[in-house]
Design a protein around this motif. Structure first.
Motif, mmCIF file in Angstrom:
data_model
loop_
_atom_site.group_PDB
_atom_site.id
_atom_site.type_symbol
_atom_site.label_atom_id
_atom_site.label_comp_id
_atom_site.label_asym_id
_atom_site.label_seq_id
_atom_site.Cartn_x
_atom_site.Cartn_y
_atom_site.Cartn_z
ATOM 1 N N UNK A 1 -1.085 2.676 8.526
ATOM 2 C CA UNK A 1 -1.013 1.644 7.491
ATOM 3 C C UNK A 1 -2.424 1.213 7.098
ATOM 4 N N UNK A 2 -2.755 1.399 5.813
ATOM 5 C CA UNK A 2 -4.070 1.040 5.300
ATOM 6 C C UNK A 2 -3.907 -0.167 4.374
ATOM 7 N N UNK A 3 -4.489 -1.322 4.719
ATOM 8 C CA UNK A 3 -4.388 -2.499 3.839
ATOM 9 C C UNK A 3 -5.078 -2.230 2.506
ATOM 10 N N UNK A 4 -4.406 -2.523 1.400
ATOM 11 C CA UNK A 4 -4.986 -2.293 0.072
ATOM 12 C C UNK A 4 -6.256 -3.109 -0.129
ATOM 13 N N UNK B 1 3.031 -0.076 -0.936
ATOM 14 C CA UNK B 1 3.654 -1.391 -0.948
ATOM 15 C C UNK B 1 2.783 -2.401 -1.664
ATOM 16 N N UNK B 2 3.172 -3.647 -1.594
ATOM 17 C CA UNK B 2 2.431 -4.708 -2.278
ATOM 18 C C UNK B 2 1.061 -4.935 -1.650
ATOM 19 N N UNK B 3 0.981 -4.773 -0.320
ATOM 20 C CA UNK B 3 -0.278 -5.048 0.384
ATOM 21 C C UNK B 3 -0.808 -3.864 1.180
ATOM 22 N N UNK B 4 0.010 -2.810 1.335
ATOM 23 C CA UNK B 4 -0.352 -1.731 2.244
ATOM 24 C C UNK B 4 -0.014 -0.366 1.660
ATOM 25 N N UNK B 5 -0.857 0.597 1.954
ATOM 26 C CA UNK B 5 -0.550 1.999 1.689
ATOM 27 C C UNK B 5 -0.223 2.635 3.032
ATOM 28 N N UNK B 6 1.014 3.057 3.185
ATOM 29 C CA UNK B 6 1.449 3.682 4.434
ATOM 30 C C UNK B 6 1.298 5.195 4.284
ATOM 31 N N UNK B 7 0.380 5.760 5.067
ATOM 32 C CA UNK B 7 0.087 7.192 5.004
ATOM 33 C C UNK B 7 0.911 7.897 6.073
ATOM 34 N N UNK B 8 1.692 8.905 5.651
ATOM 35 C CA UNK B 8 2.578 9.613 6.580
ATOM 36 C C UNK B 8 2.328 11.114 6.545
ATOM 37 N N UNK B 9 2.848 11.781 7.552
ATOM 38 C CA UNK B 9 2.892 13.246 7.585
ATOM 39 C C UNK B 9 4.194 13.636 8.254
ATOM 40 N N UNK C 1 6.763 2.104 -3.268
ATOM 41 C CA UNK C 1 6.826 3.245 -4.179
ATOM 42 C C UNK C 1 6.479 4.518 -3.408
ATOM 43 N N UNK C 2 7.338 5.549 -3.488
ATOM 44 C CA UNK C 2 7.056 6.785 -2.750
ATOM 45 C C UNK C 2 5.956 7.610 -3.409
ATOM 46 N N UNK C 3 5.154 8.252 -2.573
ATOM 47 C CA UNK C 3 4.116 9.175 -3.040
ATOM 48 C C UNK C 3 4.337 10.490 -2.293
#
Length: 198
Positions: A109-112, A94-102, A27-29
């Protein structure tokens, strides 16, 4: 430099055909609202500069006209690519990870399962051009992945965690990021956290 250039052109292509870099199952943030006004001003200013310089040089100094026109158009396309990167490369939940971008600069990649709490906290990164910064000493350090040198949402980790950053691995206890809607994102993340809130 070549990799950066190619990434910018790819982002611009994705923006034109409206195909953001959002894999299935994520899911995009969004996080582009902070820098969009400033980038649009630069883009407008560059476009005006290209036209004005071309008109002036075509009358008085023709030999420089083509090289400066090419340079001006390249700079304009480069800035459009930067804007595109912020739009087509959002953070990904994602299901297991929050991918933080700039944009094109950073990906962490931060594991939930390692996130204990989410809170609205603002931080500033040192310098205008820096997008990733580690503040404090490991293992209790704070990793900042900023947009416009700012963050407004903080992830508190369950324990010191080693995360891969563009500057190499960093062991941190908190991660700061910028999002367009911090309250909405925090509300979306909290039900996914396995640890109780602090």
């Amino acid at each position: 430099a070549l990799k950066l250039e190619i990434t910018l052109y790819r982002a611009l292509g994705r923006w034109i055909v409206r195909r953001p870099d959002v894999p299935a199952g994520t899911e995009p943030i969004g996080y582009s609202r902070l820098v969009a006004p400033m980038l649009w001003l630069w883009i407008f200013g560059s476009a005006v500069e290209v036209v004005v310089l071309d008109v002036l040089l075509s009358r008085w100094w023709t030999p420089l006209r083509i090289p400066l026109l090419v340079l001006g158009v390249w700079g304009l396309v480069w800035m459009l690519g930067m804007m595109a990167a912020y739009r087509v490369r959002p953070h990904l939940l994602g299901e297991h990870t929050l991918q933080v971008r700039d944009g094109i600069h950073a990906r962490v990649d931060v594991p939930l399962e390692r996130i204990a709490a989410v809170r609205s906290v603002e931080h500033e990164l040192p310098g205008l051009l820096r997008s990733v910064h580690v503040e404090g000493d490991e293992p209790g350090a704070l990793l900042l992945v900023g947009v416009g040198s700012r963050t407004n949402l903080e992830l508190v980790l369950t324990e010191p965690t080693t995360l891969q950053t563009p500057r190499g691995p960093a062991t941190v206890s908190r991660v700061g990021m910028w999002v367009d809607e911090p309250r909405d994102v925090a509300a979306k993340l909290r039900p996914l956290l396995s640890a109780p809130l602090r």
